[in-house]
Design a protein around this motif. Structure first.
Motif, PDB file in Angstrom:
ATOM      1  N   ARG A  84       0.366   4.104  -2.830  1.00 14.63           N
ATOM      2  CA  ARG A  84       0.074   5.494  -2.482  1.00 14.63           C
ATOM      3  C   ARG A  84       1.154   6.460  -2.982  1.00 14.63           C
ATOM      4  O   ARG A  84       0.885   7.628  -3.197  1.00 14.63           O
ATOM      5  N   ASP A  85       2.369   5.953  -3.185  1.00 18.98           N
ATOM      6  CA  ASP A  85       3.466   6.800  -3.669  1.00 18.98           C
ATOM      7  C   ASP A  85       3.445   7.001  -5.177  1.00 18.98           C
ATOM      8  O   ASP A  85       4.202   7.817  -5.690  1.00 18.98           O
ATOM      9  N   GLY A 138      -3.503   4.322   4.450  1.00 16.66           N
ATOM     10  CA  GLY A 138      -4.354   4.696   3.327  1.00 16.66           C
ATOM     11  C   GLY A 138      -5.397   3.689   2.913  1.00 16.66           C
ATOM     12  O   GLY A 138      -6.088   3.898   1.918  1.00 16.66           O
ATOM     13  N   ALA A 173      -2.460   5.892  -6.640  1.00 10.95           N
ATOM     14  CA  ALA A 173      -2.669   6.471  -5.311  1.00 10.95           C
ATOM     15  C   ALA A 173      -4.132   6.522  -4.885  1.00 10.95           C
ATOM     16  O   ALA A 173      -4.439   6.423  -3.696  1.00 10.95           O
ATOM     17  N   ASP A 174      -5.037   6.641  -5.851  1.00 17.67           N
ATOM     18  CA  ASP A 174      -6.448   6.795  -5.483  1.00 17.67           C
ATOM     19  C   ASP A 174      -7.263   5.508  -5.599  1.00 17.67           C
ATOM     20  O   ASP A 174      -8.477   5.533  -5.412  1.00 17.67           O
ATOM     21  N   ILE A 203       0.831  -1.212   0.000  1.00 13.27           N
ATOM     22  CA  ILE A 203       0.000   0.000   0.000  1.00 13.27           C
ATOM     23  C   ILE A 203       0.865   1.262   0.000  1.00 13.27           C
ATOM     24  O   ILE A 203       0.503   2.269  -0.614  1.00 13.27           O
ATOM     25  N   LYS A 204       2.019   1.219   0.643  1.00 14.80           N
ATOM     26  CA  LYS A 204       2.926   2.373   0.601  1.00 14.80           C
ATOM     27  C   LYS A 204       3.337   2.657  -0.841  1.00 14.80           C
ATOM     28  O   LYS A 204       3.336   3.810  -1.285  1.00 14.80           O
TER      29      LYS A 204
END
Length: 141
Positions: free
Chosen positions: A71-72, A100, A77-78, A67-68
Motif C-alpha cells: 500500500r505504501d 487495505g 497500492a491498488d 500489505i503495508k
C-alpha cells in the motif's frame, strides 16, 4: 481484451496450501505460487498481478507487513489483496481489512467460495480501472 487470462499471485509459506491453491486456480487464472513476502516483492518487479492471495502467518515478513509495503508503493497500492488465514478471531479479520485488504478467506478454504470471491474482486478492480480510464478520457477532451 476481456478474454485475457487474469494473473494471481498466491503467497503462502505452507507448500500444501500453495499446491492446493494453484490446483484450484490454474484452469482459470495464471497463477504464481510464492512462498514468502520477500519473494513476492521480487516477482512484482516482473509481474503485475490482477489480485494477490496473501497468507497472514509467515516467518520473517508476515502478511500484515507485506500489505503495508504494498500500500505504501504507488505501483502496487491498488492491487486487490485477499487475506488467507486460519485465524477466525474477528480482530484479525478487521485488522486485515483496515490495512487495505479487500477480503478475508478462512483456511482451509472452500474452493468454490474462494473462486467466487476472486471473481468478484477482479471484476470490481476491472470496473474501477475502466472508470479511471473513462474519467481520464473526459479530462483530456
Amino acid at each position: 481484451m476481456a478474454d485475457k487470462r487474469k494473473t494471481i499471485i498466491l503467497v503462502d509459506d505452507d507448500m500444501i496450501h500453495l499446491t492446493a491453491g494453484k490446483d484450484i486456480l490454474k484452469d482459470t487464472y495464471n497463477v504464481f505460487p510464492v512462498s514468502s513476502g520477500e519473494r513476492l516483492f521480487e516477482i512484482l518487479k516482473k509481474v503485475r498481478p490482477d489480485l494477490i492471495l496473501l497468507d497472514i502467518e509467515m516467518p520473517v515478513m508476515n502478511g500484515y507487513a507485506v500489505i503495508k509495503q504494498l500500500r505504501d508503493n504507488v505501483k502496487t497500492a491498488d492491487i486487490p489483496v485477499i487475506f488467507l488465514s486460519a485465524h477466525i478471531d474477528p480482530s484479525h479479520e478487521l485488522e486485515g481489512l483496515e490495512l487495505g485488504a479487500v477480503d478475508y478467506v478462512f483456511k482451509p478454504f472452500s474452493p468454490l467460495l474462494l473462486m467466487r470471491r476472486i471473481e468478484t474482486h477482479i471484476l470490481l478492480s476491472s470496473q474501477k480501472e475502466e472508470l479511471k480510464r473513462y474519467r481520464e478520457g473526459l479530462t483530456n477532451e
